[in-house]
Design an enzyme around this catalytic site. Structure first.
Site, mmCIF file in Angstrom:
data_model
loop_
_atom_site.group_PDB
_atom_site.id
_atom_site.type_symbol
_atom_site.label_atom_id
_atom_site.label_comp_id
_atom_site.label_asym_id
_atom_site.label_seq_id
_atom_site.Cartn_x
_atom_site.Cartn_y
_atom_site.Cartn_z
ATOM 1 N N LYS A 68 -18.283 0.242 -2.169
ATOM 2 C CA LYS A 68 -18.505 -0.484 -3.431
ATOM 3 C C LYS A 68 -18.704 -1.964 -3.152
ATOM 4 C CE LYS A 68 -14.919 2.592 -5.204
ATOM 5 N NZ LYS A 68 -13.906 2.654 -4.143
ATOM 6 N N HIS B 147 -18.392 -2.225 -8.026
ATOM 7 C CA HIS B 147 -16.955 -1.963 -8.184
ATOM 8 C C HIS B 147 -16.473 -2.246 -9.622
ATOM 9 C CE1 HIS B 147 -13.224 -1.667 -5.428
ATOM 10 N NE2 HIS B 147 -12.934 -1.196 -6.620
ATOM 11 N N TYR C 72 -11.005 -3.230 -0.024
ATOM 12 C CA TYR C 72 -9.801 -2.580 0.499
ATOM 13 C C TYR C 72 -9.423 -3.129 1.886
ATOM 14 C CZ TYR C 72 -10.825 0.826 -3.242
ATOM 15 O OH TYR C 72 -11.105 1.420 -4.448
ATOM 16 N N ASP D 10 -13.668 7.815 -0.102
ATOM 17 C CA ASP D 10 -13.966 6.749 -1.056
ATOM 18 C C ASP D 10 -13.462 5.417 -0.487
ATOM 19 O OD1 ASP D 10 -14.775 6.066 -3.967
ATOM 20 O OD2 ASP D 10 -12.835 5.080 -3.680
HETATM 21 N N1 LIG Z 1 -12.955 1.897 -8.560
HETATM 22 C C1 LIG Z 1 -11.771 1.367 -8.708
HETATM 23 O O1 LIG Z 1 -11.599 0.319 -9.351
HETATM 24 C C2 LIG Z 1 -10.577 2.040 -8.077
HETATM 25 C C3 LIG Z 1 -9.274 1.640 -8.448
HETATM 26 C C4 LIG Z 1 -8.192 2.293 -7.871
HETATM 27 C C5 LIG Z 1 -8.407 3.316 -6.958
HETATM 28 N N2 LIG Z 1 -9.684 3.668 -6.588
HETATM 29 C C6 LIG Z 1 -9.926 4.748 -5.582
HETATM 30 O O2 LIG Z 1 -9.217 5.912 -5.964
HETATM 31 C C7 LIG Z 1 -8.357 6.324 -4.897
HETATM 32 C C8 LIG Z 1 -7.137 7.034 -5.423
HETATM 33 O O3 LIG Z 1 -6.433 6.242 -6.369
HETATM 34 P P1 LIG Z 1 -5.053 5.521 -6.069
HETATM 35 O O4 LIG Z 1 -4.896 5.362 -4.616
HETATM 36 O O5 LIG Z 1 -5.015 4.330 -6.947
HETATM 37 O O6 LIG Z 1 -3.951 6.507 -6.668
HETATM 38 P P2 LIG Z 1 -3.564 8.033 -6.490
HETATM 39 O O7 LIG Z 1 -4.433 8.716 -5.497
HETATM 40 O O8 LIG Z 1 -3.443 8.600 -7.866
HETATM 41 O O9 LIG Z 1 -2.091 7.932 -5.913
HETATM 42 C C9 LIG Z 1 -1.808 7.497 -4.615
HETATM 43 C C10 LIG Z 1 -0.294 7.353 -4.487
HETATM 44 O O10 LIG Z 1 0.339 8.615 -4.736
HETATM 45 C C11 LIG Z 1 1.137 8.994 -3.615
HETATM 46 N N3 LIG Z 1 0.847 10.429 -3.387
HETATM 47 C C12 LIG Z 1 -0.294 10.972 -2.864
HETATM 48 N N4 LIG Z 1 -0.206 12.312 -2.865
HETATM 49 C C13 LIG Z 1 0.998 12.634 -3.376
HETATM 50 C C14 LIG Z 1 1.657 13.875 -3.618
HETATM 51 N N5 LIG Z 1 1.072 15.032 -3.334
HETATM 52 N N6 LIG Z 1 2.895 13.841 -4.181
HETATM 53 C C15 LIG Z 1 3.487 12.653 -4.478
HETATM 54 N N7 LIG Z 1 2.914 11.437 -4.276
HETATM 55 C C16 LIG Z 1 1.678 11.439 -3.728
HETATM 56 C C17 LIG Z 1 0.685 8.131 -2.443
HETATM 57 O O11 LIG Z 1 1.790 7.772 -1.637
HETATM 58 P P3 LIG Z 1 1.786 8.030 -0.025
HETATM 59 O O12 LIG Z 1 0.579 7.331 0.523
HETATM 60 O O13 LIG Z 1 3.077 7.432 0.383
HETATM 61 O O14 LIG Z 1 1.717 9.518 0.141
HETATM 62 C C18 LIG Z 1 0.152 6.873 -3.135
HETATM 63 O O15 LIG Z 1 1.190 5.947 -3.342
HETATM 64 C C19 LIG Z 1 -8.070 5.004 -4.171
HETATM 65 O O16 LIG Z 1 -7.510 5.185 -2.900
HETATM 66 C C20 LIG Z 1 -9.445 4.391 -4.178
HETATM 67 O O17 LIG Z 1 -10.255 5.005 -3.195
HETATM 68 C C21 LIG Z 1 -10.762 3.050 -7.151
#
Ligand SMILES: NC(=O)c1ccc[n+]([C@@H]2O[C@H](COP(=O)([O-])OP(=O)(O)OC[C@H]3O[C@@H](n4cnc5c(N)ncnc54)[C@H](OP(=O)(O)O)[C@@H]3O)[C@@H](O)[C@H]2O)c1
Length: 267
Positions: free
Chosen positions: A73, A106, A48, A43
């Site tokens: 996006k 987005h 980004y 994704d």
């Molecule tokens: N469409 C939108 O508006 C939108 C908004 C936000 C996100 N997104 C997409 O969704 C994806 C995922 O969401 P997100 O990055 O916001 O949050 P997330 O995946 O819920 O959480 C990522 C965070 O959790 C930590 N983490 C990952 N695996 C872990 C585990 N097994 N145990 C403990 N901590 C863990 C990571 O740290 P480390 O890297 O230090 O492991 C990172 O800080 C994004 O990367 C993006 O592609 C889209």
């Protein structure tokens, strides 16, 4: 791997890899680590700021394009028909690809939704030209989706929304499903805070000999949401992928659903 089918028959892996906040300098290792762990769905987004590095990493990996599922996006500043087409060209140039599997708006433009409708027309053009295999939206409400339906030649196939056990999105999720839209949940483990310390989730994790993150990701998939957790740490990238050897009971799914607080989680 489990797959979901989009309304046009395109198959999407239900577990992918998020790329938001992966530093340019970490991208090469992160993408190769994710490929090694088995991820094929990524994704991405122009905003980004790391699509060029991601493109480079895929090229270096030697993985065949047809084996990948790549989403990007169009960012808010690029909304409008012509600007969206130009933004798409930039994204595929950065990613070094000649098509995307999924292209999303987005965010909706709340002040000028007509601009967003023009953006949708550009996505329909890209779809008709075969430059994207599927099109969809992100962060759209039911009302905004209905406005798109009213003018669309092609209905959105995906709605990507914030989703985790403290924001279950039952209503919008059902609306999407009822209208043939596949739900994607972003920030699926709530950025790794709060949710992973939750007592109920840890109780369920213990019962399955899994981690809290694995239980939460399993819950998303069991409730029909496509997810793509982000991690820059190899051990977590592997941990988050290791969720296909167990299932939650109906009772456990209900217990997690009951944690809903409709809570937006900040970084
Ligand atoms: N469409 C939108 O508006 C939108 C908004 C936000 C996100 N997104 C997409 O969704 C994806 C995922 O969401 P997100 O990055 O916001 O949050 P997330 O995946 O819920 O959480 C990522 C965070 O959790 C930590 N983490 C990952 N695996 C872990 C585990 N097994 N145990 C403990 N901590 C863990 C990571 O740290 P480390 O890297 O230090 O492991 C990172 O800080 C994004 O990367 C993006 O592609 C889209």
């Amino acid at each position: 791997m489990q797959f979901e089918k989009l309304s046009n028959g395109v198959s999407i892996p239900m577990l992918g890899f998020g790329t938001y906040k992966i530093e340019k300098s970490d991208v090469a290792d992160a993408i190769q680590g994710a490929l090694d762990a088995g991820y094929r769905h990524f994704d991405c987004a122009h905003i980004y700021g790391n699509e060029a590095e991601i493109g480079e990493a895929f090229k270096k990996s030697g993985v065949k394009r047809e084996d990948l599922f790549i989403t990007s996006k169009v960012w808010n500043a690029d909304q409008g028909y012509d600007k969206t087409l130009a933004a798409f060209d930039q994204t595929i140039k950065d990613l070094q690809m000649d098509y995307l599997d999924l292209y999303l708006i987005h965010w909706p433009n709340e002040e000028d939704f007509n601009l967003t409708l023009d953006t949708w027309k550009a996505l329909e053009t890209l779809y008709a030209q075969g430059k994207v295999k599927a099109i969809g939206v992100s962060n759209f409400s039911e009302k905004q989706l209905k406005e798109v339906f009213a003018m669309a030649k092609v209905k959105p196939m995906v709605n990507q929304i914030e989703r985790h056990p403290y924001k279950v999105q039952a209503e919008l999720g059902k609306f999407d499903t009822d209208n043939g839209i596949v739900n994607e949940g972003y920030s699926p483990i709530g950025h790794g805070h709060l949710i992973l310390e939750d007592e109920t989730i840890n109780k369920i994790a213990k019962a399955h000999n899994k981690t809290a993150a694995q239980v939460v990701l399993r819950w998303h998939i069991d409730t029909g949401f496509v997810v793509f957790p982000k991690s820059s740490k190899v051990s977590r990238v592997k941990e988050n992928f290791d969720i296909f050897d167990f299932n939650l009971t109906d009772e456990e799914v209900k217990e997690i659903n009951a944690l809903d607080q409709d809570k937006h989680l900040n970084y």
